[in-house]
Design a protein around this motif. Sequence first.
Motif, PDB file in Angstrom:
ATOM      1  N   LYS A 188       0.916  -1.068  -0.005  1.00  0.00           N
ATOM      2  CA  LYS A 188      -0.088   0.013   0.054  1.00  0.00           C
ATOM      3  C   LYS A 188       0.932   1.215   0.166  1.00  0.00           C
ATOM      4  CE  LYS A 188      -4.180  -1.929   2.365  1.00  0.00           C
ATOM      5  NZ  LYS A 188      -4.647  -2.041   3.883  1.00  0.00           N
ATOM      6  N   ALA A 189       2.079   1.188   0.813  1.00  0.00           N
ATOM      7  CA  ALA A 189       3.042   2.512   0.836  1.00  0.00           C
ATOM      8  C   ALA A 189       3.573   2.592  -0.418  1.00  0.00           C
ATOM      9  CB  ALA A 189       3.903   2.002   1.939  1.00  0.00           C
ATOM     10  N   ARG A 191       2.028   2.038  -3.318  1.00  0.00           N
ATOM     11  CA  ARG A 191       0.999   2.873  -4.099  1.00  0.00           C
ATOM     12  C   ARG A 191       0.994   4.305  -3.750  1.00  0.00           C
ATOM     13  NH1 ARG A 191      -4.381   0.501  -4.598  1.00  0.00           N
ATOM     14  NH2 ARG A 191      -4.295   1.946  -6.630  1.00  0.00           N
ATOM     15  N   VAL A 192       1.000   4.554  -2.523  1.00  0.00           N
ATOM     16  CA  VAL A 192       0.847   5.710  -1.956  1.00  0.00           C
ATOM     17  C   VAL A 192       2.025   6.617  -2.404  1.00  0.00           C
ATOM     18  CG1 VAL A 192       0.993   7.463  -0.035  1.00  0.00           C
ATOM     19  CG2 VAL A 192      -0.276   5.348  -0.040  1.00  0.00           C
ATOM     20  N   LEU A 193       3.174   6.214  -2.768  1.00  0.00           N
ATOM     21  CA  LEU A 193       4.422   7.023  -3.302  1.00  0.00           C
ATOM     22  C   LEU A 193       4.316   6.983  -4.718  1.00  0.00           C
ATOM     23  CD1 LEU A 193       7.258   5.278  -1.219  1.00  0.00           C
ATOM     24  CD2 LEU A 193       6.154   7.754  -0.999  1.00  0.00           C
ATOM     25  N   GLY A 194       3.292   6.392  -5.438  1.00  0.00           N
ATOM     26  CA  GLY A 194       3.121   6.590  -6.674  1.00  0.00           C
ATOM     27  C   GLY A 194       3.992   5.467  -7.591  1.00  0.00           C
ATOM     28  N   ILE A 195       4.166   4.487  -7.048  1.00  0.00           N
ATOM     29  CA  ILE A 195       5.134   3.609  -7.849  1.00  0.00           C
ATOM     30  C   ILE A 195       4.339   2.713  -8.761  1.00  0.00           C
ATOM     31  CG2 ILE A 195       6.647   1.605  -7.619  1.00  0.00           C
ATOM     32  CD1 ILE A 195       7.374   2.899  -4.838  1.00  0.00           C
ATOM     33  N   PRO A 196       4.887   2.728 -10.050  1.00  0.00           N
ATOM     34  CA  PRO A 196       3.848   1.925 -11.172  1.00  0.00           C
ATOM     35  C   PRO A 196       3.687   0.552 -10.668  1.00  0.00           C
ATOM     36  CG  PRO A 196       5.759   3.110 -12.078  1.00  0.00           C
ATOM     37  CD  PRO A 196       6.100   3.212 -10.537  1.00  0.00           C
ATOM     38  N   ARG A 199       5.903  -2.075 -11.580  1.00  0.00           N
ATOM     39  CA  ARG A 199       7.253  -2.029 -10.460  1.00  0.00           C
ATOM     40  C   ARG A 199       6.828  -2.654  -9.222  1.00  0.00           C
ATOM     41  NH1 ARG A 199      11.214   2.876 -11.548  1.00  0.00           N
ATOM     42  NH2 ARG A 199      12.730   2.336  -9.876  1.00  0.00           N
TER      43      ARG A 199
ATOM     44  N   MET B  55      -6.299  10.770  -2.023  1.00  0.00           N
ATOM     45  CA  MET B  55      -5.428  10.274  -2.787  1.00  0.00           C
ATOM     46  C   MET B  55      -5.674   9.213  -3.851  1.00  0.00           C
ATOM     47  SD  MET B  55      -2.572  11.289  -1.157  1.00  0.00           S
ATOM     48  CE  MET B  55      -1.157  10.368  -1.369  1.00  0.00           C
ATOM     49  N   LEU B  57      -6.936   6.476  -3.585  1.00  0.00           N
ATOM     50  CA  LEU B  57      -6.382   5.090  -3.435  1.00  0.00           C
ATOM     51  C   LEU B  57      -7.759   3.960  -2.593  1.00  0.00           C
ATOM     52  CD1 LEU B  57      -3.262   5.740  -1.671  1.00  0.00           C
ATOM     53  CD2 LEU B  57      -3.412   4.370  -3.802  1.00  0.00           C
ATOM     54  N   ARG B  85      -1.292   8.441 -10.130  1.00  0.00           N
ATOM     55  CA  ARG B  85      -0.319   7.828  -9.796  1.00  0.00           C
ATOM     56  C   ARG B  85       0.801   8.812 -10.124  1.00  0.00           C
ATOM     57  NH1 ARG B  85       4.322   6.470 -11.051  1.00  0.00           N
ATOM     58  NH2 ARG B  85       4.448   6.815 -13.356  1.00  0.00           N
ATOM     59  N   ARG B  88       0.323  11.296  -6.878  1.00  0.00           N
ATOM     60  CA  ARG B  88       0.744  10.378  -5.665  1.00  0.00           C
ATOM     61  C   ARG B  88       2.155  10.440  -5.381  1.00  0.00           C
ATOM     62  NH1 ARG B  88      -3.671   6.492  -6.634  1.00  0.00           N
ATOM     63  NH2 ARG B  88      -2.296   5.272  -7.834  1.00  0.00           N
ATOM     64  N   GLY B  89       2.605  10.959  -4.303  1.00  0.00           N
ATOM     65  CA  GLY B  89       4.102  10.733  -3.888  1.00  0.00           C
ATOM     66  C   GLY B  89       4.817  11.880  -4.655  1.00  0.00           C
ATOM     67  N   TYR B  96       2.248   6.727   6.734  1.00  0.00           N
ATOM     68  CA  TYR B  96       1.192   5.859   7.473  1.00  0.00           C
ATOM     69  C   TYR B  96       1.323   5.579   8.692  1.00  0.00           C
ATOM     70  CZ  TYR B  96      -1.230   3.703   3.593  1.00  0.00           C
ATOM     71  OH  TYR B  96      -2.146   3.236   2.442  1.00  0.00           O
ATOM     72  N   SER B 102       5.543  -0.846   6.929  1.00  0.00           N
ATOM     73  CA  SER B 102       5.398  -0.187   5.920  1.00  0.00           C
ATOM     74  C   SER B 102       6.492   0.021   5.006  1.00  0.00           C
ATOM     75  CB  SER B 102       4.971   1.456   6.240  1.00  0.00           C
ATOM     76  OG  SER B 102       3.810   1.545   6.767  1.00  0.00           O
ATOM     77  N   ALA B 119      10.344   6.486  -9.603  1.00  0.00           N
ATOM     78  CA  ALA B 119       9.171   6.390  -9.762  1.00  0.00           C
ATOM     79  C   ALA B 119       8.386   7.664 -10.389  1.00  0.00           C
ATOM     80  CB  ALA B 119       8.137   5.769  -8.793  1.00  0.00           C
ATOM     81  N   HIS B 120       9.225   8.807 -10.297  1.00  0.00           N
ATOM     82  CA  HIS B 120       8.625   9.992 -10.648  1.00  0.00           C
ATOM     83  C   HIS B 120       9.672  10.597 -11.586  1.00  0.00           C
ATOM     84  CE1 HIS B 120       4.986   9.853  -8.463  1.00  0.00           C
ATOM     85  NE2 HIS B 120       5.511   9.562  -7.191  1.00  0.00           N
TER      86      HIS B 120
END
Lengths: 301, 323
Positions: A188-189, A191-196, A199, B55, B57, B85, B88-89, B96, B102, B119-120
């Motif tokens: 979940k974390a 996903r929160v960080l926006g990781i695809p 990945r 978010m 989610l 996506r 997010r982040g 969390y 986590s 990721a970004h």
Amino acid sequence: MTAAVAGQQVPVAAPPTRTAAWRRLLRSPAGLVGAVLVALVVAAAVTALLGMTPYDPIAQHPQARLQPPSTQYWFGTDQFGRDVFSRSLAGVGNSLRVAVVAVFLSALVGTTAGICAGFYGGKVRGPVLAVTNVLFAFPPLLLALTLAATFTRNWLTIAIAIAIVYVPIFVRVSRGPVLSLRETDFIKAARVLGIPTWRILVRHLLPNLAAIVIVQVTLSLSWAVLTEAALSFLGLGSPPPAPSLGSMCSTPRFWLVRPGGTWRRRAPSSSSSWSGSICWATGCATLSTREMDATHDGSPW
Amino acid sequence: MTALLELADLRVSARSGRADREIVHGVDLTVEAGQTVAVVGESGSGKSLTMLAVMGLLADPLHLTGGAVRLGGRDLTALSERKLRAIRGNDAAMIYQDPMTSLNPLMRVGDQVIEAMTAHGVPKAEAGRRMLDLLARVGIPDPKRTARAYPHEFSGGMRQRVMIACALAMRPRLLIADEPTTALDVTIQQQILALIDELRRELGMTTIWVTHDLGVVARLVDRVVVMYAGHVVEDAPVRQLFSAPQHPYTKALLAALPDPSDDDRPPLAQIPGRPPAATDPVEGCPFRPRCSQAVDACATRPPLQTRMQGRAACWVPPHEWRN
């Protein structure tokens, strides 16, 4: 800021190295025995696949049919005067080749399908599980027989037939843990960080699934060896004159009454069950050492 | 001041069988850029769900049934998962509750911080450099060495620091801290709260604290939003909320805070009853069955009305309250 954390010590263990893992494996009796047996079988297979057997496994020596073991023919010769030792080595080579390719394919396809079915749910889950259940409904050997009888037979198609039979096992084994991994905080974390998503699947989910899949692979390897042997015992393995442990167990049945028949029957069948049990022993050995690893330093593999 | 985050009549439902069960009943909330807001409420009040909705989610069976989420003027509910996506982040980050679980146990902590950046679209080499700075900034000693450690080698507080580094790696405009200290020791709690507050000021982040503990955030926030059973019941500047609560529920919450300096040690105040379950049909004010001030008017649901410098959803103004 740093003042706030003064006094906090972070113990950082030396990262586990490959040599350390080997040393641990060889230190345990089970690991040592397993390693030696695996080395022997793999050496035999490699010898045969490189064509380095004492005799050509399919060369016939009509003048030397049904010989008992001797210094010239270690395991004796069969009804066509072919060297049984060479044929056993070649049979082991063939079995391992089929088993490794079959398990690799089924693990690849099955785990991928299992991960998708577990992670995406809904539209992916239904079809994947339906196919899995249908495949599960057949007795494995019967299904393998049907598939082997349908394809043109060579070692690769046999491997594919066995792979199809084993796919549902990998689907089921991987899907369950994915269902629970999907709900873990670190996924979940991520996903929160926006990781695809791809990945997350490859870098976060798969490594955490690896332990389970690897154990299943080691178990399946030994089953696949036996399935291959059973297929060729029943005449649907690699077609003659290709050496195969199963057919070598099968053919001498007719020669049992002849003098010198019994030991010939024994050689390939025992070697077939050997490699099976050896793979299993390897599985146990790796499992036990992995567990030791985990409890020892909690490190990932 | 411009609004960074706007929630307009946000509704979240859970699918159960064929029916939809509404859990968050139309939350209106505006957070100005640079503001620090606390969202408080009991477990099940819908505060975490609201933030998950922000978010993007919400996972099955939860889903958005209405309303809008605007971040910097952009409606997030209309965006594709792909675009979400990317936000997010990057624009909006979240910390969390449980730092113990986590982090991916099989990945070195440094790599996890790096991943939050790659990721970004940050190049790997640059992400690596920034990772070391970030770890140092959140108070991880000897970042070069510790970046190679695995999460199990860290304490809870240290892991939460790593999570903070991950969340802030892209310098988000909005930070949602969802009970980030609940799982930590009290002493560590204070350090983590102070750290987040410090970084908030440094990066000029708009911050939303989600908590059930009013005491923890009282000193950190500008404004408090009180939620009850999926409704916002009061929304007020922090001083006013503590000195002149406008909703009986807020007052009861404040009364339930123990005061250590009190010599008499009176029994801890409780609110009788329990919040309505999501399955209970609620008519009128959701707090009515537990409210000491309830009157006949409470059979219809009170809207959020302006009260002093905030808003409250109650028919009975405080000066009419019986004790």
